[in-house]
Design a protein around this motif. Structure first.
Motif, mmCIF file in Angstrom:
data_model
loop_
_atom_site.group_PDB
_atom_site.id
_atom_site.type_symbol
_atom_site.label_atom_id
_atom_site.label_comp_id
_atom_site.label_asym_id
_atom_site.label_seq_id
_atom_site.Cartn_x
_atom_site.Cartn_y
_atom_site.Cartn_z
ATOM 1 N N ILE A 1 1.054 -1.231 0.002
ATOM 2 C CA ILE A 1 0.015 0.008 -0.068
ATOM 3 C C ILE A 1 0.732 1.242 0.016
ATOM 4 C CG2 ILE A 1 -1.607 1.360 1.348
ATOM 5 C CD1 ILE A 1 -2.612 -1.782 2.284
ATOM 6 N N LEU A 2 2.020 1.234 0.776
ATOM 7 C CA LEU A 2 2.951 2.208 1.071
ATOM 8 C C LEU A 2 3.659 2.578 -0.474
ATOM 9 C CD1 LEU A 2 4.524 1.718 4.396
ATOM 10 C CD2 LEU A 2 3.299 3.768 3.593
ATOM 11 N N ALA A 3 3.829 1.593 -1.344
ATOM 12 C CA ALA A 3 4.234 1.504 -2.642
ATOM 13 C C ALA A 3 3.436 2.224 -3.483
ATOM 14 C CB ALA A 3 4.827 0.195 -3.120
ATOM 15 N N GLU A 4 2.217 1.767 -3.326
ATOM 16 C CA GLU A 4 1.317 2.289 -4.166
ATOM 17 C C GLU A 4 0.728 3.834 -3.976
ATOM 18 O OE1 GLU A 4 -1.969 -0.352 -4.231
ATOM 19 O OE2 GLU A 4 -1.265 -1.735 -5.386
ATOM 20 N N GLY A 5 1.317 4.330 -2.533
ATOM 21 C CA GLY A 5 0.830 5.496 -2.120
ATOM 22 C C GLY A 5 -0.361 5.511 -1.478
#
Length: 570
Positions: free
Chosen positions: A246-250
């Protein structure tokens, strides 16, 4: 009482007369003093005239006038006091005359009082004499009681001596028997010691086996804990991976995790609801099967009576066309003759008549089939319907009523209702609420009549009205409602409705009573529950707690029937 009042009046009048006399005497003294002063003033005036002193003369003349006025006033007062005194004297004399009239009564009263005093004295003497007699009797009773106590004490001492002697003899016998029993007890205790040693060995073996089982259960528990930890670790790993993704996707990590948790909870709830639905379906299917079995049994038992009815119907049509009233066979002959005649007639009947009766039976069954199977017993439809209900005219009327009811319901569903807006707030919800909230007829008996009163209260913001629409279709044969439309009701006002229930079948029924208000329709639920047995235990779990191997522990549980129908259990 009257004599006392007369005496009081006489005393009052005497006091009034005495006061009046005192006032008169004071007034007369005042007049004498004023007369002397006048004489003095007159002599002084004459002196001053001779002396020719004008100022003193005028002063003395003024004083003379003043004294004359005062004298006249005092004389007037004297006259008034004299008149009042005479009046009071007259009244006092009248009272004394009245007292003279009642003098005989006064003497009689005195005699009565003396007699009463004598009676009081006699009564006091009698009471004192009775008290003396009672005291003497009490003294005699006390002496008798003391004698009895002394005799009882002597008897008790003699009995005590006998008991002591018997106790000594019994003690000697007991010592003898004790020696014998002690010998037997020693033998028994030796045997018991041997048995206890064997029992202890068995218990030791049981404890050792228990230890081994505890160790194995501990190993299992440890493996279970390890599996749980691994599962939790795996879940954490998955959560960490999700967070990283999720962090990678923002995206919002907390929101996504929360949604994921809610999805998991929703799946769990779905699974639980599916299991509940399955269990509920199984219960419903079992209930339906039971109902079908009971209906088949009733049908079989009533098929014979139905055939007899059809035969009698044919006899009535063919052999008795001219008669308007038909007498029952029980009034003409005995039960045995009636059954014989029925068998003969059924043998004589042609085949087409029997077929016709079977067709009629099928047609009746199809007409009497309920709209919702399971709510109604088919047995009721077969033997409770009267001849009037079998008539095509009656059936036509019923169908017309049904169609009009459906049309009315459609009108109400598509109708325009008035919104209630008071001070900018629109009322939403049910316009009326009932007390009680549900009309419940509990534990009814077939053939009885039950009545319940409900109160409809206007819960809306302003004036509203309501009228009765009807009741559920399957309750019309059992429920009747008496409702007088009250017209317009202010907010908080109420009206009453009487619901009458006459059960014909021993089954639980549910439905509703439908009303229509200005703001829209509303209904009151109706429930009729037959007598049934409700068994319940006071404990869900029988917990024996911790115990030792070989120990016997007992617990008591209570089975309670809170229903109105009795039952057997095992």
């Amino acid at each position: 009482r009257n004599l006392k009042e007369l005496d009081d009046l006489a005393r009052e009048k005497e006091s009034v007369v005495q006061k009046a006399r005192n006032k008169l005497s004071t007034c007369q003294l005042r007049i004498k003093m004023l007369a002397k002063q006048l004489d003095c003033v007159v002599t002084e005036i004459e002196k001053e005239e001779e002396a020719g002193n004008v100022a003193a003369l005028f002063r003395l003349q003024a004083m003379h006038k003043q004294l004359c006025a005062e004298l006249e006033k005092e004389k007037d007062i004297e006259l008034e006091i004299a008149l009042t005194l005479e009046e009071n004297m007259l009244e006092m004399w009248q009272i004394e005359i009245e007292q003279g009239k009642y003098e005989i009564h006064r003497e009689q009263v005195k005699k009565d009082e003396e007699e009463l005093e004598m009676q009081y004295q006699e009564r006091a003497e009698v009471r004192i004499w009775k008290e003396k007699i009672a005291a003497l009797q009490a003294e005699g009773n006390r002496q008798c009681r003391e004698k009895k106590e002394q005799e009882a004490q002597k008897e008790y001492e003699e009995r005590h001596k006998k008991i002591l002697e018997d106790a000594k003899r019994n003690h000697e016998k007991a010592v003898c028997f004790l020696r014998k029993t002690m010998a037997r007890v020693r033998e028994k205790s030796a045997k018991e010691e041997e048995e206890t040693q064997e029992h202890m060995e068995r218990r030791i073996q049981a404890v050792l086996s228990l230890k081994t089982s505890i160790a194995s259960s501990r190993e299992k528990l440890q493996t279970l804990q390890v599996w749980k930890k691994a599962r939790a670790f795996k879940a954490k790993k998955q959560e960490m991976k999700m967070r990283e993704a999720i962090l990678a996707e923002g995206g919002n990590v907390a929101k996504e995790i929360l949604l994921h948790k809610r999805l998991l909870e929703h799946e769990k709830e779905k699974q639980a609801s599916r299991e509940r639905q399955k269990s509920r379906k199984i219960e419903i299917v079992s209930q339906i099967l039971k109902e079908k079995a009971s209906i088949d049994k009733r049908k079989r038992s009533q098929s014979c009576t139905k055939a007899v009815k059809v035969i009698f119907h044919y006899i009535f049509k063919t052999y008795v066309p001219s008669q308007k009233l038909w007498c029952s066979p029980s009034a003409c002959s005995s039960a045995g003759e009636r059954t014989a005649s029925v068998e003969e007639i059924s043998a004589e009947l042609p085949h087409d008549v029997l077929c016709e009766s079977e067709d009629e039976k099928e047609r009746e069954e199809s007409l009497l089939e309920p709209e919702f199977p399971g709510l109604w017993s088919q047995e009721r439809a077969l033997h409770k319907m009267s001849k009037e209900e079998m008539d095509p005219k009656q059936l036509a009327i019923r169908t017309v009523k049904k169609t009009t009811f459906v049309e009315k319901m459609e009108e109400f569903q598509t109708g325009i209702f008035h919104k209630q807006i008071v001070s900018g707030h629109e009322y939403k919800g049910c316009a009326f609420y009932s007390k009680p909230g549900c009309i419940h007829f509990k534990d009814f008996d077939v053939g009885q009549t039950y009545k319940k009163k409900i109160v409809l209260i206007n819960a809306s913001y302003s004036v509203n009205s309501c009228r009765l629409v009807g009741i559920s279709e399957w309750l019309k044969d059992f429920i009747s409602i008496h409702f007088d439309p009250p017209g317009k009701l202010s907010a908080g006002m109420s009206c009453e409705t009487v619901v009458t229930f006459k059960p014909m079948i021993n089954e639980t029924l549910e439905g509703e009573v439908m009303f229509m208000a200005q703001t829209g329709p509303f209904s009151v639920p109706l429930k009729c529950t037959a007598k049934r047995c409700i068994l319940a235990l006071d404990k869900e779990l029988i917990d024996f707690g911790s115990h030792v191997v070989g120990e016997t522990i007992s617990r008591t549980i209570n089975l309670t029937n809170s229903g109105a129908l009795g039952t057997r259990f095992k």
